[in-house]
Write a protein that holds these residues in place. Structure first.
Motif, PDB file in Angstrom:
ATOM      1  N   PHE A 187      -6.866   8.682  -8.234  1.00  0.00           N
ATOM      2  CA  PHE A 187      -6.170   7.473  -9.077  1.00  0.00           C
ATOM      3  C   PHE A 187      -5.216   7.836 -10.034  1.00  0.00           C
ATOM      4  CE2 PHE A 187      -9.734   8.785 -11.445  1.00  0.00           C
ATOM      5  CZ  PHE A 187      -9.405   8.706 -12.706  1.00  0.00           C
ATOM      6  N   LEU A 188      -4.298   6.949 -10.455  1.00  0.00           N
ATOM      7  CA  LEU A 188      -3.567   7.143 -11.490  1.00  0.00           C
ATOM      8  C   LEU A 188      -3.627   5.871 -12.674  1.00  0.00           C
ATOM      9  CD1 LEU A 188      -0.864   8.231 -12.986  1.00  0.00           C
ATOM     10  CD2 LEU A 188       0.497   6.969 -11.701  1.00  0.00           C
ATOM     11  N   MET A 189      -3.982   6.103 -13.815  1.00  0.00           N
ATOM     12  CA  MET A 189      -4.145   5.029 -14.905  1.00  0.00           C
ATOM     13  C   MET A 189      -3.197   5.069 -15.644  1.00  0.00           C
ATOM     14  SD  MET A 189      -7.536   4.336 -16.991  1.00  0.00           S
ATOM     15  CE  MET A 189      -8.679   4.199 -15.631  1.00  0.00           C
ATOM     16  N   VAL A 190      -2.636   3.998 -16.065  1.00  0.00           N
ATOM     17  CA  VAL A 190      -1.475   3.741 -17.227  1.00  0.00           C
ATOM     18  C   VAL A 190      -2.591   2.932 -18.252  1.00  0.00           C
ATOM     19  CG1 VAL A 190       0.419   2.936 -18.093  1.00  0.00           C
ATOM     20  CG2 VAL A 190       0.252   3.814 -15.811  1.00  0.00           C
ATOM     21  N   MET A 191      -2.790   3.496 -19.291  1.00  0.00           N
ATOM     22  CA  MET A 191      -3.627   3.091 -20.300  1.00  0.00           C
ATOM     23  C   MET A 191      -2.857   2.955 -21.782  1.00  0.00           C
ATOM     24  SD  MET A 191      -7.413   4.179 -21.467  1.00  0.00           S
ATOM     25  CE  MET A 191      -8.250   3.340 -20.112  1.00  0.00           C
ATOM     26  N   LEU A 192      -3.045   1.720 -22.305  1.00  0.00           N
ATOM     27  CA  LEU A 192      -2.456   1.427 -23.642  1.00  0.00           C
ATOM     28  C   LEU A 192      -3.569   1.888 -24.524  1.00  0.00           C
ATOM     29  CD1 LEU A 192      -0.223  -0.329 -24.967  1.00  0.00           C
ATOM     30  CD2 LEU A 192      -1.882  -2.410 -25.041  1.00  0.00           C
ATOM     31  N   ASP A 193      -2.862   2.501 -25.577  1.00  0.00           N
ATOM     32  CA  ASP A 193      -3.926   2.922 -26.784  1.00  0.00           C
ATOM     33  C   ASP A 193      -4.605   2.149 -27.622  1.00  0.00           C
ATOM     34  OD1 ASP A 193      -4.868   5.311 -27.994  1.00  0.00           O
ATOM     35  OD2 ASP A 193      -3.501   5.051 -29.652  1.00  0.00           O
ATOM     36  N   ASN A 194      -3.667   0.998 -28.060  1.00  0.00           N
ATOM     37  CA  ASN A 194      -4.239   0.227 -29.053  1.00  0.00           C
ATOM     38  C   ASN A 194      -3.649  -1.253 -28.902  1.00  0.00           C
ATOM     39  OD1 ASN A 194      -5.519  -0.700 -31.577  1.00  0.00           O
ATOM     40  ND2 ASN A 194      -4.097  -0.074 -32.778  1.00  0.00           N
ATOM     41  N   PRO A 195      -4.593  -2.154 -28.317  1.00  0.00           N
ATOM     42  CA  PRO A 195      -5.967  -1.873 -28.131  1.00  0.00           C
ATOM     43  C   PRO A 195      -5.966  -1.164 -26.821  1.00  0.00           C
ATOM     44  CG  PRO A 195      -5.221  -4.152 -27.403  1.00  0.00           C
ATOM     45  CD  PRO A 195      -3.875  -3.548 -28.167  1.00  0.00           C
ATOM     46  N   ARG A 196      -7.136  -0.369 -26.709  1.00  0.00           N
ATOM     47  CA  ARG A 196      -7.447   0.626 -25.514  1.00  0.00           C
ATOM     48  C   ARG A 196      -7.681  -0.257 -24.179  1.00  0.00           C
ATOM     49  NH1 ARG A 196      -9.606   5.245 -25.874  1.00  0.00           N
ATOM     50  NH2 ARG A 196      -8.472   5.638 -27.668  1.00  0.00           N
ATOM     51  N   LEU A 197      -6.454  -0.267 -23.496  1.00  0.00           N
ATOM     52  CA  LEU A 197      -6.598  -1.258 -22.351  1.00  0.00           C
ATOM     53  C   LEU A 197      -5.731  -0.603 -20.997  1.00  0.00           C
ATOM     54  CD1 LEU A 197      -6.022  -4.857 -23.715  1.00  0.00           C
ATOM     55  CD2 LEU A 197      -8.018  -4.103 -22.773  1.00  0.00           C
ATOM     56  N   PRO A 198      -6.525  -0.550 -20.087  1.00  0.00           N
ATOM     57  CA  PRO A 198      -5.631  -0.137 -18.779  1.00  0.00           C
ATOM     58  C   PRO A 198      -4.645  -1.030 -18.140  1.00  0.00           C
ATOM     59  CG  PRO A 198      -8.002  -0.595 -17.874  1.00  0.00           C
ATOM     60  CD  PRO A 198      -7.890  -0.923 -19.543  1.00  0.00           C
ATOM     61  N   ILE A 199      -3.475  -0.811 -18.216  1.00  0.00           N
ATOM     62  CA  ILE A 199      -2.551  -2.132 -17.728  1.00  0.00           C
ATOM     63  C   ILE A 199      -2.179  -1.939 -16.240  1.00  0.00           C
ATOM     64  CG2 ILE A 199      -1.920  -2.361 -20.179  1.00  0.00           C
ATOM     65  CD1 ILE A 199       0.642  -0.778 -19.615  1.00  0.00           C
ATOM     66  N   PHE A 200      -2.241  -0.681 -15.735  1.00  0.00           N
ATOM     67  CA  PHE A 200      -2.246  -0.617 -14.335  1.00  0.00           C
ATOM     68  C   PHE A 200      -2.796   0.934 -13.906  1.00  0.00           C
ATOM     69  CE2 PHE A 200       0.515   1.391 -11.164  1.00  0.00           C
ATOM     70  CZ  PHE A 200       0.626   0.312 -10.034  1.00  0.00           C
ATOM     71  N   ILE A 201      -3.378   0.521 -12.653  1.00  0.00           N
ATOM     72  CA  ILE A 201      -4.011   1.377 -11.912  1.00  0.00           C
ATOM     73  C   ILE A 201      -3.784   1.339 -10.476  1.00  0.00           C
ATOM     74  CG2 ILE A 201      -6.396   2.373 -11.294  1.00  0.00           C
ATOM     75  CD1 ILE A 201      -7.680   0.572 -13.548  1.00  0.00           C
ATOM     76  N   ARG A 202      -3.490   2.829  -9.777  1.00  0.00           N
ATOM     77  CA  ARG A 202      -3.077   3.035  -8.613  1.00  0.00           C
ATOM     78  C   ARG A 202      -4.228   4.003  -7.960  1.00  0.00           C
ATOM     79  NH1 ARG A 202       2.821   3.431  -6.430  1.00  0.00           N
ATOM     80  NH2 ARG A 202       2.651   1.210  -6.869  1.00  0.00           N
ATOM     81  N   VAL A 203      -4.978   3.303  -6.948  1.00  0.00           N
ATOM     82  CA  VAL A 203      -5.993   3.999  -6.188  1.00  0.00           C
ATOM     83  C   VAL A 203      -5.657   4.355  -5.060  1.00  0.00           C
ATOM     84  CG1 VAL A 203      -8.436   4.068  -5.603  1.00  0.00           C
ATOM     85  CG2 VAL A 203      -7.736   2.640  -7.522  1.00  0.00           C
ATOM     86  N   PHE A 204      -5.859   5.755  -4.619  1.00  0.00           N
ATOM     87  CA  PHE A 204      -5.316   6.135  -3.382  1.00  0.00           C
ATOM     88  C   PHE A 204      -6.764   6.444  -2.478  1.00  0.00           C
ATOM     89  CE2 PHE A 204      -2.007   6.871  -5.929  1.00  0.00           C
ATOM     90  CZ  PHE A 204      -0.613   6.591  -5.335  1.00  0.00           C
ATOM     91  N   SER A 205      -6.942   6.158  -1.386  1.00  0.00           N
ATOM     92  CA  SER A 205      -7.971   6.416  -0.533  1.00  0.00           C
ATOM     93  C   SER A 205      -7.825   6.756   0.860  1.00  0.00           C
ATOM     94  CB  SER A 205      -9.111   5.644  -0.712  1.00  0.00           C
ATOM     95  OG  SER A 205      -8.651   4.188  -0.028  1.00  0.00           O
ATOM     96  N   GLY A 206      -8.667   6.983   1.578  1.00  0.00           N
ATOM     97  CA  GLY A 206      -8.377   7.021   3.270  1.00  0.00           C
ATOM     98  C   GLY A 206      -7.843   5.721   3.922  1.00  0.00           C
ATOM     99  N   LEU A 207      -8.089   4.599   3.117  1.00  0.00           N
ATOM    100  CA  LEU A 207      -7.737   3.406   3.821  1.00  0.00           C
ATOM    101  C   LEU A 207      -6.345   2.967   3.139  1.00  0.00           C
ATOM    102  CD1 LEU A 207     -10.990   1.256   3.352  1.00  0.00           C
ATOM    103  CD2 LEU A 207      -9.953   2.560   5.473  1.00  0.00           C
ATOM    104  N   GLY A 208      -5.632   3.834   2.319  1.00  0.00           N
ATOM    105  CA  GLY A 208      -4.464   3.542   1.899  1.00  0.00           C
ATOM    106  C   GLY A 208      -4.416   3.547   0.454  1.00  0.00           C
ATOM    107  N   PHE A 209      -3.499   2.795  -0.264  1.00  0.00           N
ATOM    108  CA  PHE A 209      -3.636   2.493  -1.698  1.00  0.00           C
ATOM    109  C   PHE A 209      -3.739   1.234  -2.325  1.00  0.00           C
ATOM    110  CE2 PHE A 209       0.966   2.757  -1.207  1.00  0.00           C
ATOM    111  CZ  PHE A 209       1.466   1.882  -1.967  1.00  0.00           C
ATOM    112  N   LEU A 210      -4.471   0.884  -3.455  1.00  0.00           N
ATOM    113  CA  LEU A 210      -4.607  -0.247  -4.022  1.00  0.00           C
ATOM    114  C   LEU A 210      -3.658  -0.292  -5.500  1.00  0.00           C
ATOM    115  CD1 LEU A 210      -8.330  -1.309  -3.347  1.00  0.00           C
ATOM    116  CD2 LEU A 210      -6.524  -2.115  -2.253  1.00  0.00           C
TER     117      LEU A 210
END
Length: 255
Positions: A224-247
């Motif tokens: 996975f790749l996560m783009v996280m905001l520092d303040n407030p601490r929040l993930p604003i985007f996540i890309r997940v790679f698996s055997g089924l492709g990516f989300l």
């Protein structure tokens, strides 16, 4: 010859259309665009997050809503109650309605999960309920009347997410190593903070990692790749790679 030109022109138009759509998707999913659109400066407290899930960045699958239900009492302890539920895309919901709700009860002092529940309802099938009780100091969990060994400490997906939001200050080069288990096998999440930048006066981190089984089996492993905001601490985007492709997971609303 005339039909060949028409076909060629149609292909060119289709390619241009795909390129334009891809460019729009990249702009919408860019950290700078998200950070500006969410307008978090006015948020004094955060009670609900809405994430949009898509396959291969452009096929909408639905939304996941996460709610902070506040502090409650559980077994004589004060716990944070975090809830999440899915809202599938109406297209998929038309064929078979699916309802999924998960709850995590997290110790207020240790920020470790004490209890995790999952309720699943699929149209035409009996409802299913999973309950996991964690005994962190004894290094085991109970599920379905069975005891299973876990690594210290172990998280469920919601408490893992909660731990990310409540970590101490992140820094470039930091390695995060955590354990996950809500069923049978123990999984390991290992991630590294690769980069940090300032966008619209807000610090943003790029975190890259993988989730894999502790026994070395590659089944159900993912990166996975996560783009996280520092303040407030929040993930604003996540890309997940698996055997089924990516989300792609995009934060679209904060209340």
């Amino acid at each position: 010859m005339r039909y060949t030109r028409v076909i060629f022109l149609g292909i060119v138009i289709l390619v241009l259309f795909v390129l334009v759509v891809a460019n729009i998707i990249n702009v919408i999913n860019s950290p700078s665009f998200m950070a500006k659109r969410l307008n978090l400066d006015s948020k004094k407290s955060i009670e609900k997050l809405v994430f949009r899930i898509s396959y291969a960045s452009f096929i909408p699958l639905g939304e996941v809503i996460m709610e902070n239900k506040g502090v409650e009492e559980l077994g004589g302890k004060r716990v944070y109650h975090i809830k999440a539920y899915a809202k599938p895309n109406k297209f998929f919901d038309f064929f078979r309605k699916v309802k999924v709700e998960v709850d995590s009860f997290i110790d207020e002092d240790t920020l470790l999960p004490i209890k995790f529940t999952q309720d699943l309802q699929i149209q035409g099938k009996p409802p299913e309920r999973k309950v996991v009780i964690y005994h962190q100091s004894e290094q085991f969990m109970e599920i379905g009347g069975e005891k299973r060994v876990i690594y210290p400490p172990t998280y469920d997906p919601l408490s893992l997410f909660f731990s990310f939001l409540n970590r101490k200050a992140l820094k470039k080069g930091e390695v995060i190593d955590l354990n996950i288990n809500t069923n049978q096998k123990n999984y390991r999440l290992i991630a590294k903070v690769e980069e940090s930048k300032k966008l619209y006066e807000k610090k943003i981190f790029w975190i890259r990692g993988e989730v894999k089984r502790r026994d070395g089996n590659l089944r159900h492993s993912s990166t996975f790749l996560m783009v996280m905001l520092d303040n407030p601490r929040l993930p604003i985007f996540i890309r997940v790679f698996s055997g089924l492709g990516f989300l792609s997971v995009s934060l679209v609303s904060v209340t």
